[in-house]
Motif scaffolding. Structure first.
Motif, PDB file in Angstrom:
ATOM      1  N   ILE A  45      52.257  37.890  29.027  1.00 32.14           N
ATOM      2  CA  ILE A  45      51.648  38.441  27.833  1.00 32.14           C
ATOM      3  C   ILE A  45      52.533  39.466  27.138  1.00 32.14           C
ATOM      4  N   ASN A  46      53.387  40.159  27.902  1.00 35.05           N
ATOM      5  CA  ASN A  46      54.157  41.259  27.324  1.00 35.05           C
ATOM      6  C   ASN A  46      55.582  40.888  26.938  1.00 35.05           C
ATOM      7  N   ARG A  47      55.892  39.599  26.950  1.00 31.03           N
ATOM      8  CA  ARG A  47      57.170  39.162  26.398  1.00 31.03           C
ATOM      9  C   ARG A  47      57.072  39.178  24.878  1.00 31.03           C
ATOM     10  N   LEU A  48      58.142  39.594  24.239  1.00 33.73           N
ATOM     11  CA  LEU A  48      58.128  39.724  22.784  1.00 33.73           C
ATOM     12  C   LEU A  48      57.809  38.405  22.092  1.00 33.73           C
ATOM     13  N   VAL A  49      58.388  37.312  22.583  1.00 36.12           N
ATOM     14  CA  VAL A  49      58.152  36.017  21.955  1.00 36.12           C
ATOM     15  C   VAL A  49      56.687  35.612  22.078  1.00 36.12           C
ATOM     16  N   THR A  50      56.057  35.985  23.197  1.00 39.09           N
ATOM     17  CA  THR A  50      54.640  35.689  23.389  1.00 39.09           C
ATOM     18  C   THR A  50      53.781  36.484  22.414  1.00 39.09           C
ATOM     19  N   VAL A  51      54.096  37.767  22.286  1.00 36.91           N
ATOM     20  CA  VAL A  51      53.343  38.633  21.373  1.00 36.91           C
ATOM     21  C   VAL A  51      53.472  38.140  19.943  1.00 36.91           C
ATOM     22  N   LEU A  52      54.674  37.743  19.555  1.00 34.68           N
ATOM     23  CA  LEU A  52      54.887  37.237  18.196  1.00 34.68           C
ATOM     24  C   LEU A  52      54.095  35.948  17.964  1.00 34.68           C
ATOM     25  N   GLY A  53      54.021  35.112  18.990  1.00 29.69           N
ATOM     26  CA  GLY A  53      53.231  33.885  18.877  1.00 29.69           C
ATOM     27  C   GLY A  53      51.751  34.183  18.694  1.00 29.69           C
ATOM     28  N   LEU A  54      51.248  35.167  19.419  1.00 28.00           N
ATOM     29  CA  LEU A  54      49.845  35.561  19.290  1.00 28.00           C
ATOM     30  C   LEU A  54      49.562  36.133  17.903  1.00 28.00           C
ATOM     31  N   ILE A  55      50.503  36.941  17.400  1.00 27.17           N
ATOM     32  CA  ILE A  55      50.335  37.521  16.065  1.00 27.17           C
ATOM     33  C   ILE A  55      50.343  36.430  15.005  1.00 27.17           C
ATOM     34  N   LEU A  56      51.222  35.449  15.162  1.00 22.34           N
ATOM     35  CA  LEU A  56      51.273  34.337  14.206  1.00 22.34           C
ATOM     36  C   LEU A  56      49.970  33.550  14.207  1.00 22.34           C
ATOM     37  N   HIS A  57      49.396  33.371  15.392  1.00 21.54           N
ATOM     38  CA  HIS A  57      48.111  32.687  15.526  1.00 21.54           C
ATOM     39  C   HIS A  57      47.044  33.378  14.672  1.00 21.54           C
ATOM     40  N   LEU A  58      47.119  34.703  14.614  1.00 25.18           N
ATOM     41  CA  LEU A  58      46.170  35.490  13.821  1.00 25.18           C
ATOM     42  C   LEU A  58      46.510  35.476  12.337  1.00 25.18           C
TER      43      LEU A  58
ATOM     44  N   ILE B 168      48.090  33.508  10.218  1.00 20.54           N
ATOM     45  CA  ILE B 168      47.946  32.335   9.342  1.00 20.54           C
ATOM     46  C   ILE B 168      46.530  32.242   8.765  1.00 20.54           C
ATOM     47  N   PRO B 169      45.476  32.254   9.590  1.00 17.13           N
ATOM     48  CA  PRO B 169      44.133  32.223   8.992  1.00 17.13           C
ATOM     49  C   PRO B 169      43.804  33.480   8.208  1.00 17.13           C
ATOM     50  N   VAL B 170      44.260  34.642   8.683  1.00 22.82           N
ATOM     51  CA  VAL B 170      43.986  35.888   7.966  1.00 22.82           C
ATOM     52  C   VAL B 170      44.661  35.878   6.594  1.00 22.82           C
ATOM     53  N   GLY B 171      45.882  35.349   6.532  1.00 22.68           N
ATOM     54  CA  GLY B 171      46.575  35.255   5.256  1.00 22.68           C
ATOM     55  C   GLY B 171      45.816  34.391   4.264  1.00 22.68           C
ATOM     56  N   LEU B 172      45.277  33.271   4.730  1.00 22.31           N
ATOM     57  CA  LEU B 172      44.490  32.398   3.862  1.00 22.31           C
ATOM     58  C   LEU B 172      43.211  33.084   3.401  1.00 22.31           C
ATOM     59  N   ILE B 173      42.607  33.855   4.291  1.00 25.62           N
ATOM     60  CA  ILE B 173      41.379  34.571   3.929  1.00 25.62           C
ATOM     61  C   ILE B 173      41.673  35.669   2.910  1.00 25.62           C
ATOM     62  N   MET B 174      42.795  36.347   3.051  1.00 23.04           N
ATOM     63  CA  MET B 174      43.158  37.399   2.108  1.00 23.04           C
ATOM     64  C   MET B 174      43.466  36.843   0.725  1.00 23.04           C
ATOM     65  N   LEU B 175      43.828  35.556   0.643  1.00 19.88           N
ATOM     66  CA  LEU B 175      44.071  34.945  -0.652  1.00 19.88           C
ATOM     67  C   LEU B 175      42.782  34.722  -1.429  1.00 19.88           C
ATOM     68  N   GLN B 176      41.619  34.801  -0.767  1.00 16.07           N
ATOM     69  CA  GLN B 176      40.359  34.525  -1.453  1.00 16.07           C
ATOM     70  C   GLN B 176      40.006  35.567  -2.519  1.00 16.07           C
ATOM     71  N   PRO B 177      40.137  36.845  -2.447  1.00 19.09           N
ATOM     72  CA  PRO B 177      40.478  37.645  -1.262  1.00 19.09           C
ATOM     73  C   PRO B 177      39.207  38.160  -0.587  1.00 19.09           C
ATOM     74  N   ASP B 178      39.205  38.151   0.756  1.00 15.83           N
ATOM     75  CA  ASP B 178      38.040  38.586   1.521  1.00 15.83           C
ATOM     76  C   ASP B 178      38.521  39.513   2.635  1.00 15.83           C
ATOM     77  N   ALA B 179      38.712  40.782   2.283  1.00 10.62           N
ATOM     78  CA  ALA B 179      39.236  41.758   3.247  1.00 10.62           C
ATOM     79  C   ALA B 179      38.266  41.993   4.392  1.00 10.62           C
ATOM     80  N   GLY B 180      36.960  41.915   4.137  1.00 14.32           N
ATOM     81  CA  GLY B 180      35.964  42.139   5.183  1.00 14.32           C
ATOM     82  C   GLY B 180      36.100  41.151   6.325  1.00 14.32           C
ATOM     83  N   SER B 181      36.174  39.856   5.986  1.00 15.84           N
ATOM     84  CA  SER B 181      36.325  38.830   7.023  1.00 15.84           C
ATOM     85  C   SER B 181      37.659  38.965   7.730  1.00 15.84           C
ATOM     86  N   ALA B 182      38.709  39.332   6.991  1.00 18.67           N
ATOM     87  CA  ALA B 182      40.024  39.514   7.602  1.00 18.67           C
ATOM     88  C   ALA B 182      39.971  40.605   8.659  1.00 18.67           C
TER      89      ALA B 182
END
Length: 377
Positions: free
Chosen positions: A136-149, A151-165
């Motif tokens: 879990i504490n490898r940098l590449v793993t952390v970056l992968g987890l952040i990317l997982h978050l 992508i959907p958050v970026g799409l939600i912010m385009l609505q824009p819906d900061a609350g759901s983000a």
């Protein structure tokens, strides 16, 4: 490696306390919506919400029966579906009460994809964490987890819906913390978050979102516009006193002075008519549901099940804090509904389906569970 014998806590099989806690919250919501919509001169809202409640019960019961571990076989497809519906709403979506293009309308039926996406994120990110927890504490793993978050958050912010983000962010933080992520990443994220606030305010938030933040600090800045909702909400909450004005007797509610009183400001309606005691009971019921989710997570027989329950708990607790907070002027207005209480079919179905997943985990809990070293949960 450590082995831990979990206490039974929730007993064998189904967690009946969680299930009936959910039913109680939904019934409270139906009563509150009936009162809030009485001045509309139509029973359509209470009829729709009641029908959604029945459908939600069926969905909850069905999801509680299937083995949640099987969802791990389809996480890629669930994640693709999550992104697809968020892209779809950007293409054909309609604007809601707060100006965000966050709804898909099919005739009289409105669907909010960001609510469905929360469930998809919980299922897929829980599986991602389960697979990544050993490193879990490898940098590449952390970056992968952040990317997982992101992508959907970026799409939600385009609505824009900061609350759901923000809901997604809360789920992410709770789940990675439970997985044992290093404090150095937490501190780094905190510092970067604080430093980036001016940039987010200037370049990410829309004009109406920036205006809403200013109004949060000073509602009188726009008494008849963005600040009107909060001002009237605080009047409704304060006028309810200890015991409330009585069912169907709230003046802010029944005279139609309080806006969006059956959706975002349903808590204000409850506080006005049921008083501090009634409002406290509602909050206690919701926190009881959240507590059961956390307890089931602690006794889950797999890391995947534990993360699912924690994701659901994080979603519900953020919704509760944000909604109650904005009704009493302690949080900015974001249009976040109160779980199980506010009017809204997609929100109610999402919350009841989420409880179905947690009930599924509780059903399959075992006496023993394995906890890899280094995890906090």
């Amino acid at each position: 490696m450590n082995y831990h014998r979990a206490t039974k806590g929730i007993g064998k099989g189904w967690d009946k306390l969680l299930f009936f806690g959910m039913i109680l919250a939904c019934l409270i919501g139906l009563v509150a919506i009936f009162s809030a919509t009485r001045s509309f001169g139509s029973n359509s809202n209470i009829i729709v919400q009641s029908g959604t409640f029945v459908i939600g019960l069926i969905v909850c019961l069905l999801l509680s029966r299937f083995d949640y571990e099987q969802y791990g076989l389809f996480v890629k497809y669930i994640y693709i579906f999550c992104l697809a519906i968020l892209v779809l709403v950007l293409l054909i979506g309609k604007s809601g009460d707060w100006g965000a293009q966050s709804w898909i309308r099919i005739g009289p039926v409105g669907i909010q994809p960001s609510e469905i996406a929360k469930l998809c994120f919980i299922l897929t990110f829980s599986y991602h964490l389960k697979r990544a927890e050993a490193h879990i504490n490898r940098l590449v793993t952390v970056l992968g987890l952040i990317l997982h978050l992101l992508i959907p958050v970026g799409l939600i912010m385009l609505q824009p819906d900061a609350g759901s983000a923000m809901v997604f962010g809360a789920m992410f933080l709770v789940m990675v913390f439970a997985a044992g992520i290093s404090y150095k990443y937490i501190l780094t994220a905190g510092v970067l978050g604080v430093v980036s606030l001016p940039l987010v305010y200037r370049f990410v938030l829309s004009d109406y979102q920036r205006h809403r933040i200013l109004v949060f600090f000073n509602p009188n800045l726009d008494e008849l516009g963005s600040g009107y909702n909060v001002i009237q909400s605080k009047i409704a909450v304060g006028s309810g006193g200890i015991f409330g004005k009585g069912f169907l007797k709230g003046t802010q509610n029944q005279l139609g002075i309080l806006p969006t009183k059956h959706t975002d400001f349903i808590f204000s309606t409850i506080a006005e008519e049921w008083g501090l005691i009634g409002a406290a009971i509602v909050v206690l019921v919701l926190f009881f549901i959240i507590f059961r989710c956390i307890l089931i997570a602690k006794n889950a027989n797999s890391r995947y099940g534990s993360y699912i329950c924690l994701g659901v708990a994080a979603m519900l607790i953020f919704h509760t804090f944000e909604n109650v907070g904005m009704c009493i002027g302690l949080m900015p207005v974001t249009g976040i509904p109160l779980p199980f209480i506010s009017y809204g079919g997609t929100s109610l179905l999402t919350n009841m389906a989420a409880v179905g997943f947690v009930l599924n985990v509780s059903r399959q809990s075992a006496k023993k569970r394995y906890i890899p070293q280094g995890q906090r949960w």
